[in-house]
Design an enzyme around this catalytic site. Structure first.
Site, PDB file in Angstrom:
ATOM      1  N   ALA A  13       0.848  -1.195   0.000  1.00 50.38           N
ATOM      2  CA  ALA A  13       0.000   0.000   0.000  1.00 50.38           C
ATOM      3  C   ALA A  13       0.877   1.236   0.000  1.00 50.38           C
ATOM      4  CB  ALA A  13      -0.910  -0.006   1.213  1.00 50.38           C
ATOM      5  N   CYS A  14       0.260   2.340  -0.298  1.00 46.62           N
ATOM      6  CA  CYS A  14       0.877   3.650  -0.298  1.00 46.62           C
ATOM      7  C   CYS A  14       1.648   3.883   1.008  1.00 46.62           C
ATOM      8  CB  CYS A  14      -0.263   4.656  -0.374  1.00 46.62           C
ATOM      9  SG  CYS A  14       0.088   6.030  -1.384  1.00 46.62           S
ATOM     10  N   PRO A  15       2.855   4.356   1.051  1.00 49.68           N
ATOM     11  CA  PRO A  15       3.641   4.919  -0.057  1.00 49.68           C
ATOM     12  C   PRO A  15       4.624   3.914  -0.688  1.00 49.68           C
ATOM     13  CG  PRO A  15       4.749   5.389   1.997  1.00 49.68           C
ATOM     14  CD  PRO A  15       3.540   4.559   2.347  1.00 49.68           C
ATOM     15  N   ASP A  40      -2.125  -1.526  -5.929  1.00 54.93           N
ATOM     16  CA  ASP A  40      -2.675  -0.440  -5.116  1.00 54.93           C
ATOM     17  C   ASP A  40      -3.301   0.616  -6.021  1.00 54.93           C
ATOM     18  OD1 ASP A  40      -3.283   1.163  -2.954  1.00 54.93           O
ATOM     19  OD2 ASP A  40      -1.355   2.204  -3.043  1.00 54.93           O
TER      20      ASP A  40
ATOM     21  N   TYR B  53       3.972  13.262  -1.066  1.00 56.73           N
ATOM     22  CA  TYR B  53       4.903  12.394  -0.323  1.00 56.73           C
ATOM     23  C   TYR B  53       6.040  11.899  -1.194  1.00 56.73           C
ATOM     24  CZ  TYR B  53       2.573   8.375  -2.520  1.00 56.73           C
ATOM     25  OH  TYR B  53       2.079   7.481  -3.426  1.00 56.73           O
TER      26      TYR B  53
END
Lengths: 75, 382
Positions: A13-15, A40, B53
């Site tokens: 999953a992110c990141p 994802d 990010y």
């Protein structure tokens, strides 16, 4: 498409998909191709934005049964 | 607090209290630029910046320069993972008072915060449920062990839990119109609680389920002492739109009249046809009502509309003074205002209408995606 390196981020999953992809891309030479495989859905837009912003080239992108595959050419 | 990292988790409830009470908070939103520009956390005491990010993978030094040291910092992302990733690095860099938003913007979008609007004559009370991340408002009328829920949002468990806490049985769920910006929880909540589901018949011509007709002349009673809910037909946003007068004190206007704007007539593809209805409702029908009614809409457009304790409410007479949508004397200009240069339509509004008619049955995840983004039901939401 022939890739110089494949980054498998399935299940992550992110990141993490982009973190892994960035580390792999850092080790490539300009012009080489990286393949990233991800499940994802949430990172798809992020991935495209990241490639655009870092001036690499998203040469190909496919989605099949919830698996996303990106081909990125390093600048 | 996590002992190893010094990083704190903030819940959507805690964030809602910060926004309601105008407390100071600095937010670093690490989503991509497109998502950030589409919608973000807003509030009087909130200062917010966006750094995706993926720009902070090799370190957060570039972000630290932009983050003040004297304010609490909240890092947010879409779901949570990336905000933790970035926030941990910020804590490692020596910053304190750092938290991340639990569940990210997804949780924020679905969070409902109950706010008491006031007491009713017989000892009952009226609550507003503020979906602060999306600008949606639901209501619960409580009286003598019974409750009615108006414009129920999709997160029905919040209403069930609140009713249990207050020891009331939900007897009615009422939709003021067929919603186009969010999925109604009214039908589902009624089925779960054994309540009656009310919908205006003119908005229900294509629905696939049975319902009770919400029409002028009908009275909905809540509790033994009969708190009265009186429907007032007020078309224009949709052809069926019906407002509710509660306890002779409150006017629940649905999406017809907001605090700083008015409803848009185009979401069912009939802007031209419905302009006249909208005009009549706002400039004739509501004018015949008492100026002292407190208007409670189903949406707010800007966070500045949140008043004391987070409440969104205004006296009808005051809106006739201050709301630009109620002060367009020229009919042609009114027609132009409500049909031309409208804001973009809400995300997936066609599919949302189909869902609310019972024609399609998307999964919970699909419903969540359909509701992404701001509500955009008002004329002036830009």
């Amino acid at each position: 498409m022939q890739a110089d390196i494949t980054v498998d981020t399935k299940g992550m999953a992110c990141p993490m998909p982009i973190v892994k992809a960035k580390k792999a891309l850092d080790n490539l030479e300009p012009g080489q191709i990286m393949e990233v495989v991800s499940t994802d859905k949430g990172s798809v837009n992020d991935f495209q934005a990241w490639v655009k912003q870092t001036n690499h080239e998203l040469v190909h992108y496919v989605e099949e049964n919830g698996v996303f595959t990106f081909y990125v050419k390093k600048q | 607090m996590n002992a190893t990292t010094g990083l704190t988790k903030m819940t959507s409830h805690e964030l809602a209290r910060i926004v309601f009470h105008h407390k100071e908070l600095f937010i670093l939103d690490v989503r991509n630029e497109t998502e950030f520009s589409d919608w973000k956390i807003e509030g009087k005491g909130i200062e917010i910046i966006n750094i995706p990010y993926f720009d902070l993978i090799d370190g957060v030094d570039s972000a630290l320069d932009k983050i003040p040291e004297n304010k609490p910092l909240l890092v947010v992302c879409a779901k949570e993972g990336s905000s933790v990733f970035v926030a941990e690095q910020i804590v490692e860099a020596g910053r304190t008072n750092v938290s991340y938003l639990e569940g990210g913007m997804k949780a924020w979008s679905e969070h409902l915060e109950p706010v008491k609007v006031g007491d009713l004559k017989d000892g009952g009370s009226l609550y507003q449920f503020v979906r602060i991340g999306k600008g949606c408002l639901s209501y619960m009328v409580l009286s003598n062990g019974e409750a009615a829920v108006v414009d129920t949002l999709r997160m029905t468990d919040v209403f069930e839990q609140f009713a249990r806490e207050k020891n009331v049985k939900i007897a009615h769920t009422i939709d003021t119109h067929l919603h186009a910006d969010h999925i109604s929880g009214g039908r589902q909540l009624a089925a779960k609680e054994g309540a009656t589901y009310w919908l205006p018949p003119k908005d229900a011509t294509e629905v696939t389920f049975s319902y009770e007709s919400l029409e002028d002349g009908k009275e909905i009673e809540v509790g033994k002492s009969k708190i009265n809910i009186q429907p007032v037909y007020s078309p224009g946003h949709t052809i069926g739109s019906t407002s509710l007068i509660v306890d002779d004190q409150y006017l629940l206007t649905g999406d017809i009249l907001f605090i700083t704007s008015i409803g848009r007539p185009d979401l069912a593809g009939k802007a031209e046809d419905w302009v006249g209805d909208l005009r009549t409702t706002l400039y004739t029908r509501f004018k015949e009502l008492s100026n002292d009614l407190i208007v409670l809409p189903a949406h707010f457009g800007k966070v500045t509309e949140l008043g004391e304790g987070g409440k969104v409410a205004a006296r009808l007479g005051d809106l006739y003074q201050d709301n630009p949508g109620l002060n367009i004397t020229d009919e042609a200009e009114f027609r132009r205002t409500v049909t031309e240069n409208l804001p973009p339509q809400p995300n997936a509004y066609q599919e949302i209408r189909q869902t609310n008619m019972g024609k399609i049955n998307p999964s919970e995840e699909e419903q969540r995606e359909m509701e992404i983004g701001p509500n955009r039901c008002a004329v002036h939401d830009q």
